[in-house]
Scaffold this motif. Sequence first.
Motif, PDB file in Angstrom:
ATOM      1  N   GLY A  26       0.785  -1.229   0.000  1.00  0.00           N
ATOM      2  CA  GLY A  26       0.000   0.000   0.000  1.00  0.00           C
ATOM      3  C   GLY A  26       0.813   1.272   0.000  1.00  0.00           C
ATOM      4  N   GLY A  27       2.116   1.189   0.237  1.00  0.00           N
ATOM      5  CA  GLY A  27       2.973   2.368   0.180  1.00  0.00           C
ATOM      6  C   GLY A  27       2.468   3.500   1.037  1.00  0.00           C
ATOM      7  N   VAL A  28       2.333   4.682   0.433  1.00  0.00           N
ATOM      8  CA  VAL A  28       1.941   5.869   1.193  1.00  0.00           C
ATOM      9  C   VAL A  28       0.531   5.764   1.755  1.00  0.00           C
ATOM     10  CG1 VAL A  28       3.503   7.363  -0.117  1.00  0.00           C
ATOM     11  CG2 VAL A  28       1.137   7.098  -0.874  1.00  0.00           C
ATOM     12  N   MET A  29      -0.274   4.827   1.228  1.00  0.00           N
ATOM     13  CA  MET A  29      -1.608   4.641   1.785  1.00  0.00           C
ATOM     14  C   MET A  29      -1.522   4.290   3.264  1.00  0.00           C
ATOM     15  SD  MET A  29      -4.765   4.741   0.476  1.00  0.00           S
ATOM     16  CE  MET A  29      -4.883   4.033  -1.167  1.00  0.00           C
ATOM     17  N   ASN A  30      -0.429   3.646   3.659  1.00  0.00           N
ATOM     18  CA  ASN A  30      -0.222   3.322   5.069  1.00  0.00           C
ATOM     19  C   ASN A  30       0.098   4.563   5.891  1.00  0.00           C
ATOM     20  OD1 ASN A  30       0.008   0.128   5.217  1.00  0.00           O
ATOM     21  ND2 ASN A  30       1.044   0.778   3.356  1.00  0.00           N
ATOM     22  N   ASN A  31       0.802   5.517   5.296  1.00  0.00           N
ATOM     23  CA  ASN A  31       1.127   6.759   6.008  1.00  0.00           C
ATOM     24  C   ASN A  31      -0.126   7.597   6.270  1.00  0.00           C
ATOM     25  OD1 ASN A  31       3.948   7.337   3.741  1.00  0.00           O
ATOM     26  ND2 ASN A  31       3.778   5.900   5.411  1.00  0.00           N
ATOM     27  N   SER A  40      -1.353  -1.810  -6.012  1.00  0.00           N
ATOM     28  CA  SER A  40      -1.801  -2.944  -5.221  1.00  0.00           C
ATOM     29  C   SER A  40      -2.798  -3.793  -5.996  1.00  0.00           C
ATOM     30  CB  SER A  40      -2.424  -2.454  -3.915  1.00  0.00           C
ATOM     31  OG  SER A  40      -2.896  -3.528  -3.134  1.00  0.00           O
ATOM     32  N   HIS A  41      -3.754  -3.127  -6.655  1.00  0.00           N
ATOM     33  CA  HIS A  41      -4.770  -3.871  -7.399  1.00  0.00           C
ATOM     34  C   HIS A  41      -4.180  -4.603  -8.601  1.00  0.00           C
ATOM     35  CE1 HIS A  41      -7.705  -2.490  -4.735  1.00  0.00           C
ATOM     36  NE2 HIS A  41      -8.463  -1.732  -5.509  1.00  0.00           N
ATOM     37  N   LEU A  42      -3.173  -4.023  -9.229  1.00  0.00           N
ATOM     38  CA  LEU A  42      -2.530  -4.724 -10.346  1.00  0.00           C
ATOM     39  C   LEU A  42      -1.865  -6.011  -9.868  1.00  0.00           C
ATOM     40  CD1 LEU A  42      -0.888  -1.868 -12.473  1.00  0.00           C
ATOM     41  CD2 LEU A  42      -2.654  -3.468 -13.244  1.00  0.00           C
ATOM     42  N   LEU A  43      -1.224  -5.944  -8.706  1.00  0.00           N
ATOM     43  CA  LEU A  43      -0.607  -7.156  -8.171  1.00  0.00           C
ATOM     44  C   LEU A  43      -1.682  -8.167  -7.802  1.00  0.00           C
ATOM     45  CD1 LEU A  43       2.040  -8.528  -7.417  1.00  0.00           C
ATOM     46  CD2 LEU A  43       1.732  -7.658  -5.105  1.00  0.00           C
ATOM     47  N   TYR A  64       2.531  -9.263 -17.688  1.00  0.00           N
ATOM     48  CA  TYR A  64       2.116  -8.008 -18.309  1.00  0.00           C
ATOM     49  C   TYR A  64       1.855  -6.935 -17.245  1.00  0.00           C
ATOM     50  CZ  TYR A  64       1.439 -10.643 -22.636  1.00  0.00           C
ATOM     51  OH  TYR A  64       1.630 -11.424 -23.753  1.00  0.00           O
ATOM     52  N   MET A  65       1.209  -7.342 -16.168  1.00  0.00           N
ATOM     53  CA  MET A  65       0.841  -6.373 -15.131  1.00  0.00           C
ATOM     54  C   MET A  65       2.051  -5.880 -14.355  1.00  0.00           C
ATOM     55  SD  MET A  65      -2.738  -8.093 -13.892  1.00  0.00           S
ATOM     56  CE  MET A  65      -3.968  -8.566 -15.127  1.00  0.00           C
ATOM     57  N   PHE A  66       3.087  -6.694 -14.246  1.00  0.00           N
ATOM     58  CA  PHE A  66       4.304  -6.214 -13.612  1.00  0.00           C
ATOM     59  C   PHE A  66       4.977  -5.134 -14.449  1.00  0.00           C
ATOM     60  CE2 PHE A  66       4.110  -9.014 -10.118  1.00  0.00           C
ATOM     61  CZ  PHE A  66       5.132  -8.670  -9.240  1.00  0.00           C
ATOM     62  N   ILE A  67       4.831  -5.196 -15.746  1.00  0.00           N
ATOM     63  CA  ILE A  67       5.340  -4.120 -16.598  1.00  0.00           C
ATOM     64  C   ILE A  67       4.617  -2.816 -16.267  1.00  0.00           C
ATOM     65  CG2 ILE A  67       5.472  -3.271 -18.977  1.00  0.00           C
ATOM     66  CD1 ILE A  67       5.806  -6.206 -19.846  1.00  0.00           C
ATOM     67  N   ASP A  68       3.299  -2.893 -16.111  1.00  0.00           N
ATOM     68  CA  ASP A  68       2.514  -1.699 -15.758  1.00  0.00           C
ATOM     69  C   ASP A  68       2.918  -1.162 -14.389  1.00  0.00           C
ATOM     70  OD1 ASP A  68       1.191  -2.338 -18.108  1.00  0.00           O
ATOM     71  OD2 ASP A  68      -0.464  -3.347 -17.069  1.00  0.00           O
ATOM     72  N   ARG A  69       3.191  -2.066 -13.460  1.00  0.00           N
ATOM     73  CA  ARG A  69       3.602  -1.636 -12.135  1.00  0.00           C
ATOM     74  C   ARG A  69       4.973  -0.966 -12.178  1.00  0.00           C
ATOM     75  NH1 ARG A  69       4.424  -5.036  -8.115  1.00  0.00           N
ATOM     76  NH2 ARG A  69       3.307  -3.897  -6.478  1.00  0.00           N
ATOM     77  N   GLU A  70       5.870  -1.498 -12.969  1.00  0.00           N
ATOM     78  CA  GLU A  70       7.205  -0.909 -13.063  1.00  0.00           C
ATOM     79  C   GLU A  70       7.138   0.509 -13.621  1.00  0.00           C
ATOM     80  OE1 GLU A  70      10.312  -1.852 -12.019  1.00  0.00           O
ATOM     81  OE2 GLU A  70       9.054  -3.257 -10.909  1.00  0.00           O
ATOM     82  N   LYS A 112      -7.162  -2.478   0.662  1.00  0.00           N
ATOM     83  CA  LYS A 112      -7.839  -3.726   0.974  1.00  0.00           C
ATOM     84  C   LYS A 112      -9.079  -3.541   1.832  1.00  0.00           C
ATOM     85  CE  LYS A 112      -3.541  -6.190   0.385  1.00  0.00           C
ATOM     86  NZ  LYS A 112      -3.105  -5.125  -0.538  1.00  0.00           N
ATOM     87  N   GLY A 113      -9.380  -2.326   2.200  1.00  0.00           N
ATOM     88  CA  GLY A 113     -10.510  -2.030   3.064  1.00  0.00           C
ATOM     89  C   GLY A 113     -10.164  -0.852   3.946  1.00  0.00           C
ATOM     90  N   ILE A 114     -10.878  -0.703   5.048  1.00  0.00           N
ATOM     91  CA  ILE A 114     -10.654   0.445   5.925  1.00  0.00           C
ATOM     92  C   ILE A 114      -9.475   0.158   6.854  1.00  0.00           C
ATOM     93  CG2 ILE A 114     -11.624   1.925   7.707  1.00  0.00           C
ATOM     94  CD1 ILE A 114     -14.372   1.405   6.562  1.00  0.00           C
ATOM     95  N   MET A 115      -8.470   1.015   6.777  1.00  0.00           N
ATOM     96  CA  MET A 115      -7.343   0.966   7.702  1.00  0.00           C
ATOM     97  C   MET A 115      -7.441   2.182   8.617  1.00  0.00           C
ATOM     98  SD  MET A 115      -3.218   1.156   7.022  1.00  0.00           S
ATOM     99  CE  MET A 115      -3.023  -0.565   6.576  1.00  0.00           C
ATOM    100  N   ALA A 116      -7.249   1.965   9.910  1.00  0.00           N
ATOM    101  CA  ALA A 116      -7.396   3.067  10.862  1.00  0.00           C
ATOM    102  C   ALA A 116      -6.296   3.019  11.904  1.00  0.00           C
ATOM    103  CB  ALA A 116      -8.763   3.021  11.541  1.00  0.00           C
TER     104      ALA A 116
END
Length: 598
Positions: A278-283, A317-320, A337-343, A539-543
């Motif tokens: 989730g990267g910055v989504m966690n921050n 996250s959704h691509l993975l 293919y999706m890892f190319i998009d992520r890169e 993945k849902g609500i993080m708090a």
Amino acid sequence: MVSVNLAASQDWQPNQPLPIVDEILIQDSGLQLTPVTAIENIVDQIPTFWVTREQLCQLMQVVRFDLAKPFELCFDITAIDETERDGKAGHVKDFTVSYHLISYERNSDLRIKVALNRADKSLSSVCHYWPNANWYEREIWDMFGIVFDNHPFLTRILMPLTWQGHPLLKTHPARATEMDPFTLPPSKQDEEQQALQFNPEAWGMKRQGRDNDFMFLNLGPNHPSVHGAFRIVLQMDGEEIVDCVPDIGYHHRGAEKMGERQSWHSYIPYTDRIDYLGGVMNNFPYVMAVEKLAGITVPDRAKVIRIMTAEMFRILSHLLFYGTFAQDIGALSPIFYMFIDREKLFGIIEAFTGARMHPSWFRIGGIASDLPKGWDKLVRDYVNYLPKRLDQYEKMVMQNSILKRRTVGIGAYSTKEAIEWGVTGPGLRATGFSWDMRKQRPYSGYDQFDFEVPIAENGDCYDRCRVRVEEMRQSIRIIEQCLNNMPEGPYKAEHPQTTPPNKAQTMTDIDTLIPHFVNVSWGPVIPAGEVSVGVEATKGIMAYHLISDGSTMSYRTRIRTPSFAHLQMLPVISKGQMIADLIATLGSVDYVMADVDR
């Protein structure tokens, strides 16, 4: 008439009646308030009440079943070791158990607290009101040693069965240097080996019938279809799953304990590792919670940049998920293919932040640095690139007849079941229930953006995938609006407790050097208070539920993650499945074990 001891937060003024309490008092159940002095300042303004443990079940019965608009979601249950807290009020004892409930119909929250003495740390279980309270109560017993009477299976959940002590007690060491060097004498080794022996009864399993011939099968803890070190003990009747017990905790790193030993600033990099996809989504929820405690207003430019980068990580996250979900079912090509998009998208993240998966880029009051020159071209190229790729994947994956046969009607649950088990995010919306924090409770300026909330209707594996695919398209819409309407102005708040001052001035300006040194070395002093802030994460609500006692560190850091709740539902949706169906179900849940175990 039942009389219940409740104490309201002093944030609520007499001319601001609490509609929840009014309804409890007048319309539904006849519960009677006994006035008690307000005991703390609840910054998040969630109505917060204290009740004695003898009255807890009476109140829970009312708020769960007897109200016209009940609090059907047990969002979180946690505890606080109050023994070392400075400035606590008279009602607070040695321990506090805190229940965070949500009513979707009201779009409102309710927090119930119970005070306990260390000499008698026991409380009634609320599993018969909310089934998902099971794991939360087990975690509290594991971490704090608080016993829940009448719990169906009160045993350790995150720590090994042989663990001594309860890690979130203030008396428990926080660092390895505070403990004796690790040794494994023969007696201890024998004890550990004995604990590894599988005993079905000790796992809560039992024979389903006298004539059943069934076997037990370990799935994991390192199975390739499991997204992290995760074990599932399956009870099989032939090829059919009769029962399953998820075994979590292999990724437990003491994230909450570390949150209570780090300064407010220095804990930010730890948040990246919760949902490590989730990267910055966690921050996001963490820094917003600290900002609310400190009364910091974030500039508009920082808000929009936060939204843009958070939506980028939603796509990542959704691509993975999309690729590994197809891979779990047997389609190998999509993930490449999706890892190319992520890169390509990681290249943009790296240009912004200097890092990829874990940039730790959000700061209290804003972000670490402004956008680089040429950022807009990078983003525009990507938002023009990805939709065409998603169209290709629609034919490759979603219209694949084999994938449909493996996922349509598999692992389905209803909206009612999802809410009972604490499911949030795409897993809830796949049942047809449109609830998205970005719409229902807009934060950071999401109410200024035009986007839809994708929903499905069957709540099965296919629909959970379908919702995430459509969410990526909506994220592109949001990112494009950020691109076209990026505000000018500062990227961080002008506040002494926010992001460090401009480092270019620290060698020439003593008024900049001193705050920079203090903030980095000791961290800011955040005013005393309590706050809970959630976001619509990948993945849902993080708090994050933070408690400050007015120091440079959090007194209590509670992380509510979506995957923890989602995996608890696995025994319900897997019963009667074949193992191949279970693999598809696991993939569709889209969990990460670091998000579960913390």
